[in-house]
Design a protein around this motif. Structure first.
Motif, PDB file in Angstrom:
ATOM      1  N   ALA A  53       0.817  -1.259   0.130  1.00  0.00           N
ATOM      2  CA  ALA A  53      -0.028  -0.065  -0.122  1.00  0.00           C
ATOM      3  C   ALA A  53       1.069   1.425  -0.151  1.00  0.00           C
ATOM      4  N   GLY A  54       2.242   1.229   0.362  1.00  0.00           N
ATOM      5  CA  GLY A  54       3.102   2.215   0.590  1.00  0.00           C
ATOM      6  C   GLY A  54       2.861   2.987   1.670  1.00  0.00           C
ATOM      7  N   THR A  55       2.763   2.066   2.822  1.00  0.00           N
ATOM      8  CA  THR A  55       2.812   2.672   4.302  1.00  0.00           C
ATOM      9  C   THR A  55       3.917   2.368   4.771  1.00  0.00           C
ATOM     10  N   LEU A  56       4.705   1.546   4.267  1.00  0.00           N
ATOM     11  CA  LEU A  56       5.948   0.967   4.799  1.00  0.00           C
ATOM     12  C   LEU A  56       7.015   1.048   4.167  1.00  0.00           C
ATOM     13  N   ASP A  57       8.350   1.478   4.351  1.00  0.00           N
ATOM     14  CA  ASP A  57       9.391   1.550   3.669  1.00  0.00           C
ATOM     15  C   ASP A  57       9.705  -0.165   3.466  1.00  0.00           C
ATOM     16  N   PRO A  58      10.129  -0.678   2.216  1.00  0.00           N
ATOM     17  CA  PRO A  58      10.267  -2.139   2.049  1.00  0.00           C
ATOM     18  C   PRO A  58      11.388  -2.630   2.827  1.00  0.00           C
ATOM     19  N   ASP A  59      12.381  -1.801   3.083  1.00  0.00           N
ATOM     20  CA  ASP A  59      13.620  -2.063   3.885  1.00  0.00           C
ATOM     21  C   ASP A  59      13.111  -2.689   5.065  1.00  0.00           C
ATOM     22  N   TYR A  60      12.189  -2.292   5.923  1.00  0.00           N
ATOM     23  CA  TYR A  60      11.674  -2.623   7.179  1.00  0.00           C
ATOM     24  C   TYR A  60      11.136  -4.107   7.053  1.00  0.00           C
ATOM     25  N   ALA A  61      10.736  -4.532   5.787  1.00  0.00           N
ATOM     26  CA  ALA A  61      10.140  -6.046   5.668  1.00  0.00           C
ATOM     27  C   ALA A  61      11.211  -6.823   5.153  1.00  0.00           C
ATOM     28  N   GLN A  62      12.403  -6.464   4.972  1.00  0.00           N
ATOM     29  CA  GLN A  62      13.306  -7.241   4.495  1.00  0.00           C
ATOM     30  C   GLN A  62      14.824  -7.525   5.587  1.00  0.00           C
ATOM     31  N   VAL A  63      15.229  -8.842   5.657  1.00  0.00           N
ATOM     32  CA  VAL A  63      16.493  -8.940   6.591  1.00  0.00           C
ATOM     33  C   VAL A  63      17.533  -9.728   5.703  1.00  0.00           C
ATOM     34  N   ASP A  64      18.735  -9.219   5.680  1.00  0.00           N
ATOM     35  CA  ASP A  64      19.611  -9.740   5.121  1.00  0.00           C
ATOM     36  C   ASP A  64      20.015 -11.171   5.643  1.00  0.00           C
ATOM     37  N   ILE A  65      19.873 -12.333   5.063  1.00  0.00           N
ATOM     38  CA  ILE A  65      20.222 -13.574   5.688  1.00  0.00           C
ATOM     39  C   ILE A  65      21.552 -13.725   6.083  1.00  0.00           C
ATOM     40  N   ALA A  66      22.570 -13.427   5.223  1.00  0.00           N
ATOM     41  CA  ALA A  66      23.995 -13.565   5.663  1.00  0.00           C
ATOM     42  C   ALA A  66      24.202 -12.891   7.139  1.00  0.00           C
ATOM     43  N   GLY A  67      23.442 -11.895   7.411  1.00  0.00           N
ATOM     44  CA  GLY A  67      23.690 -11.416   8.840  1.00  0.00           C
ATOM     45  C   GLY A  67      23.164 -12.177   9.954  1.00  0.00           C
ATOM     46  N   LEU A  68      22.151 -13.131   9.515  1.00  0.00           N
ATOM     47  CA  LEU A  68      21.626 -13.616  10.495  1.00  0.00           C
ATOM     48  C   LEU A  68      22.444 -15.535  10.667  1.00  0.00           C
ATOM     49  N   LEU A  69      23.395 -15.490   9.983  1.00  0.00           N
ATOM     50  CA  LEU A  69      24.145 -17.090   9.969  1.00  0.00           C
ATOM     51  C   LEU A  69      25.369 -16.827  10.530  1.00  0.00           C
ATOM     52  N   LYS A  70      25.723 -17.892  11.073  1.00  0.00           N
ATOM     53  CA  LYS A  70      27.255 -18.158  11.295  1.00  0.00           C
ATOM     54  C   LYS A  70      27.812 -19.154  10.260  1.00  0.00           C
ATOM     55  N   PRO A  71      28.734 -18.697   9.162  1.00  0.00           N
ATOM     56  CA  PRO A  71      29.200 -19.384   8.221  1.00  0.00           C
ATOM     57  C   PRO A  71      29.698 -20.747   8.714  1.00  0.00           C
ATOM     58  N   GLU A  72      30.446 -20.705   9.876  1.00  0.00           N
ATOM     59  CA  GLU A  72      30.798 -22.042  10.265  1.00  0.00           C
ATOM     60  C   GLU A  72      29.801 -23.255  10.744  1.00  0.00           C
ATOM     61  N   LYS A  73      28.603 -22.578  10.765  1.00  0.00           N
ATOM     62  CA  LYS A  73      27.608 -23.735  11.263  1.00  0.00           C
ATOM     63  C   LYS A  73      26.514 -23.974  10.057  1.00  0.00           C
ATOM     64  N   VAL A  74      26.457 -22.594   9.246  1.00  0.00           N
ATOM     65  CA  VAL A  74      25.358 -23.028   8.258  1.00  0.00           C
ATOM     66  C   VAL A  74      25.871 -22.312   6.903  1.00  0.00           C
ATOM     67  N   ARG A  75      25.615 -23.269   5.746  1.00  0.00           N
ATOM     68  CA  ARG A  75      25.972 -22.890   4.511  1.00  0.00           C
ATOM     69  C   ARG A  75      24.759 -22.305   4.034  1.00  0.00           C
ATOM     70  N   PHE A  76      24.982 -20.699   3.266  1.00  0.00           N
ATOM     71  CA  PHE A  76      23.790 -20.097   2.461  1.00  0.00           C
ATOM     72  C   PHE A  76      23.780 -20.521   1.177  1.00  0.00           C
ATOM     73  N   VAL A  77      23.079 -20.937   0.367  1.00  0.00           N
ATOM     74  CA  VAL A  77      22.836 -21.041  -1.024  1.00  0.00           C
ATOM     75  C   VAL A  77      21.846 -20.259  -1.689  1.00  0.00           C
ATOM     76  N   GLN A  78      22.210 -19.145  -2.398  1.00  0.00           N
ATOM     77  CA  GLN A  78      21.355 -18.381  -3.038  1.00  0.00           C
ATOM     78  C   GLN A  78      20.883 -19.080  -4.198  1.00  0.00           C
ATOM     79  N   ASP A  79      19.675 -19.681  -4.484  1.00  0.00           N
ATOM     80  CA  ASP A  79      19.501 -20.080  -5.689  1.00  0.00           C
ATOM     81  C   ASP A  79      18.121 -20.541  -5.757  1.00  0.00           C
ATOM     82  N   GLU A  80      17.464 -20.988  -6.895  1.00  0.00           N
ATOM     83  CA  GLU A  80      15.979 -21.249  -6.932  1.00  0.00           C
ATOM     84  C   GLU A  80      15.850 -22.843  -7.022  1.00  0.00           C
ATOM     85  N   VAL A  81      15.054 -23.496  -6.181  1.00  0.00           N
ATOM     86  CA  VAL A  81      14.893 -24.713  -6.020  1.00  0.00           C
ATOM     87  C   VAL A  81      13.833 -24.856  -7.412  1.00  0.00           C
ATOM     88  N   THR A  82      14.399 -25.897  -8.166  1.00  0.00           N
ATOM     89  CA  THR A  82      13.423 -26.263  -9.384  1.00  0.00           C
ATOM     90  C   THR A  82      12.836 -27.591  -9.157  1.00  0.00           C
TER      91      THR A  82
END
Ligand code: FAD
Ligand code: NAD
Length: 398
Positions: A53-82
């Motif tokens: 609707a334009g009542t919230l800046d989209p930045d507030y509805a998104q969170v960078d995944i890399a910032g949530l993960l510890k690379p030594e514990k979780v590997r993040f793969v950015q891709d589309e599951v087909t």
């Protein structure tokens, strides 16, 4: 010895909750955990009606995944599951070699339910992801600006039709009620020229919800200029607008479809039995016939035995499933046994824009600003669960 491979598909409520809980609970070198998601960010699905609707800046509805993960514990793969191939225990991706798994957590969310309505997918907007809702916002702004700048003043440019008055439809209409006066000021358009029509097939808005709260919500929205068309299914959507049952046409430059969801089609395509795309999971959240394939979130189906029908797919359900499943996976890895999952409803709240909401929390009916505050606390809680206090304070909107 190779570590057991846990692959989590989707960084939504279900997948992300499973992953961050695994990250907390697993010791170093206990398992190889991989999270796959289309985007490098998590979007907060429960807030998408606001940037739409334009009542919230989209930045507030998104969170960078890399910032949530510890690379030594979780590997993040950015891709589309087909494709998911449960027989060979692998997941196919659009941009790289398939991933092998020992345990698979499927959390790829839902797909829109269109009931085969002609022209819907081609001509209506959907509130489904961040890029999609940016388009809705821009399209509405562009339509208002076209009206302002043109000589002929076509009314359909100022007519917004929302198809479906379930929770998504009502929450989006509530945001538009707040946004439209601002757009009218910006483009010098009298408020009464704008039509906001919410069309619902069932005999009531928010079917199945508490009648008193529904009455409160409808009155609030009607007082703010919303037209409801109840017991009137949309039968067709075309570039000019919608056609309702009985043949009535509503000319509209902006049709937003919020008529419901079904499970992600990849499960059905993998040969797994589904009902409207959702998999009826067992008490350990496993797909029938598999002891290594778990489904969380909107693609899972659990029957509410008391009510005799499925629990609605919600973030609340997905979050509880993710947390529980992580505990069970850790138990399995350590040779323990799994515990059955039981959903505990904490209530339901529907926002009516920035300052009001309706709902039931801790067994009590609440309305207005109290309900609105509770709804916001729920958002903050999610940020806290995935990213702790620092993320919560960064994202909290008062
Ligand atoms: P999602 O949160 O939708 O996440 C799915 C993830 O998978 C996304 O990151 C997506 O990008 C990714 N993905 C999908 N396909 C692929 C692919 N092929 N490859 C790679 N990645 C992929 N519920 C509540 O309990 N409370 C609320 O207040 C509430 N408000 C809502 C408001 C709105 C506007 C909407 C639309 C829904 C709301 N819901 C609410 C419902 C709730 O958002 C969903 O039930 C919840 O998001 C489901 O979580 P999930 O993990 O199954 O999927
Ligand atoms: P929904 O299924 O809850 O509502 C869809 C609505 O569209 C229904 O009322 C249905 O009768 C109506 N509809 C269907 N066909 C129609 C037609 N042809 N013409 C007009 N109306 C038609 O779907 P939703 O609102 O997208 O919600 C999806 C899920 O997300 C639900 O489980 C919901 O509980 C959850 N959700 C929760 C919240 C919250 O808790 N605040 C907010 C949004 C969504």
């Amino acid at each position: 010895m190779a570590l057991p491979k846990i692959v989590v598909l989707g960084a939504g409520y279900g997948g992300l909750m499973t992953t961050v809980s695994l990250q907390k609970e697993l010791n170093h070198q206990e398992a190889e955990v991989t999270l796959v998601n289309l985007n490098p960010y998590h979007y907060v699905t429960t807030k998408l009606h606001e940037p739409a609707a334009g009542t919230l800046d989209p930045d507030y509805a998104q969170v960078d995944i890399a910032g949530l993960l510890k690379p030594e514990k979780v590997r993040f793969v950015q891709d589309e599951v087909t494709r998911v191939d449960p027989e060979n225990k692998e997941v196919h991706l659009a941009g790289r070699e398939p991933l092998k798994y020992d345990y698979l957590v499927f959390g790829l969310g839902s797909a829109p339910e269109t009931f085969g309505i002609k022209g819907l997918l081609e001509n209506a907007f959907l509130i489904r992801n961040l890029n999609g809702v940016r388009q809705i916002r821009e399209h509405i702004e562009y339509s208002f600006s076209q009206y302002h700048n043109s000589e002929e003043k076509r009314d359909e440019l100022l007519t917004i039709v929302v198809g479906g008055a379930g929770f998504t439809g009502i929450e989006f209409v509530g945001e538009l009620v707040d946004r439209i006066p601002e757009l009218c000021r910006q483009f010098d358009i009298p408020r009464e020229k704008v039509r906001l029509v919410n069309v619902e097939a069932a005999p009531t808005v928010l079917p199945g919800f508490d009648e008193e709260l529904v009455k409160y919500g409808m009155k609030y929205l009607e007082d703010h200029g919303v037209e409801f068309r109840i017991s009137t299914p949309i039968e067709e959507c075309n570039p000019d607008g919608v056609i309702l049952k009985g043949g009535e046409k509503i000319d509209s430059a902006t049709v937003v479809w919020t008529g419901g969801v079904r499970g992600n089609p990849l499960l059905e395509e993998a040969g797994i039995e589904t009902a409207r795309g959702r998999v009826k999971v067992d008490e350990y959240l496993r797909a029938p016939g598999y002891d290594d394939l778990f489904v969380v979130g909107d693609s899972s189906l659990i029957i509410n035995e008391e009510a005799g029908r499925p629990f609605p797919p919600t973030a609340q359900m997905a979050t509880q499933q993710g947390k529980h499943l992580s505990g069970n996976l850790v138990a399995q890895l350590r040779g323990g046994s799994m515990k059955p999952f039981k959903f505990e409803s904490k209530g339901t709240l529907a926002s009516l824009g920035r300052g009001s909401a309706i709902g039931v929390a801790f067994g009590k009916k609440i309305t207005g600003s109290t309900a609105s505050m509770m709804k916001r606390i729920n958002d903050w809680r999610w940020f806290y669960l995935i990213g702790g206090l620092s993320l919560m304070f960064k994202k909290a909107k008062f």
